[in-house]
Scaffold this motif. Structure first.
Motif, short mmCIF file in Angstrom:
data_model
loop_
_atom_site.label_atom_id
_atom_site.label_comp_id
_atom_site.label_asym_id
_atom_site.label_seq_id
_atom_site.Cartn_x
_atom_site.Cartn_y
_atom_site.Cartn_z
N SER A 84 37.73 33.96 31.57
CA SER A 84 36.97 33.52 30.40
C SER A 84 35.56 33.05 30.75
CB SER A 84 37.72 32.41 29.66
OG SER A 84 37.93 31.30 30.52
N GLY A 85 35.38 32.45 31.90
CA GLY A 85 34.06 31.94 32.28
C GLY A 85 33.29 32.86 33.20
N SER A 89 32.28 31.11 38.66
CA SER A 89 33.02 29.86 38.87
C SER A 89 34.28 29.90 38.01
CB SER A 89 32.14 28.67 38.49
OG SER A 89 32.87 27.48 38.58
N ILE A 90 35.44 29.73 38.64
CA ILE A 90 36.71 29.73 37.92
C ILE A 90 37.37 28.38 38.16
CG2 ILE A 90 38.97 30.83 37.70
CD1 ILE A 90 37.62 33.37 38.91
N GLN A 91 37.66 27.66 37.07
CA GLN A 91 38.18 26.30 37.17
C GLN A 91 39.58 26.19 36.58
OE1 GLN A 91 35.32 23.78 35.25
NE2 GLN A 91 35.31 22.36 36.96
N VAL A 94 40.45 24.80 32.85
CA VAL A 94 39.26 25.01 32.03
C VAL A 94 39.17 26.48 31.64
CG1 VAL A 94 36.73 24.95 31.99
CG2 VAL A 94 38.02 23.06 33.04
N ASP A 95 39.27 27.33 32.65
CA ASP A 95 39.15 28.78 32.42
C ASP A 95 40.50 29.41 32.13
OD1 ASP A 95 36.32 29.21 32.73
OD2 ASP A 95 36.60 28.67 34.83
N ARG A 103 44.88 35.43 26.10
CA ARG A 103 44.00 34.46 26.77
C ARG A 103 44.93 33.38 27.31
NH1 ARG A 103 38.54 32.86 26.08
NH2 ARG A 103 38.26 30.69 26.70
N GLN A 105 45.51 30.17 29.79
CA GLN A 105 44.84 29.12 30.56
C GLN A 105 45.43 29.03 31.97
OE1 GLN A 105 44.94 25.18 28.86
NE2 GLN A 105 43.11 24.59 29.98
#
Length: 124
Positions: A84-85, A89-91, A94-95, A103, A105
């Motif tokens: 998604s981001g 950067s993949i968190q 969050v992402d 989608r 999480q």
């Protein structure tokens, strides 16, 4: 259909069947630690390994086990996934992983020991 065309099709089907018949892998044996943020990630390939888990590769020497908060990988035949981001950067938490029209999480990211995976014939 020519007989020589049939052989590669049969071999491909046999290889696919053999992959599905292998025993389940305990991926936790290969984890080396949790990762909260992946930076400058470059997805080279992925393998769905469970309803909530996928192994993603960053080049040939880095791999990560990602777990989603809900079942996401019911249809294992899809050929692409995204984040998604983006991939800079993949968190965790969050992402999300974008897979098909879902989608999901990201609940956890764990780095994998690729050398040990190669010894078990789980990595090229």
């Amino acid at each position: 259909m020519h007989k020589w065309l049939l052989l590669p099709v049969l071999l491909l089907n046999a290889c696919t069947t053999m992959q599905d018949d292998r025993p389940p892998v305990n991926w936790q044996r290969f984890t080396t630690g949790e990762v909260k943020v992946l930076r400058a990630f470059s997805l080279s390939r992925f393998e769905v390994v469970g309803d909530k888990e996928v192994v993603v590769w960053d080049g040939v020497s880095k791999a990560y086990l990602m777990r989603t908060m809900q079942s996401c990988f019911i249809d294992k035949s899809l050929s692409s996934l995204a984040f998604s981001g983006g991939m800079s950067s993949i968190q965790v938490r969050v992402d999300a992983i974008l897979y098909g029209n879902q989608r999901c999480q990201i609940e956890r990211i764990q780095s994998l020991n690729v050398a040990n995976m190669r010894q078990e014939h789980l990595a090229n």
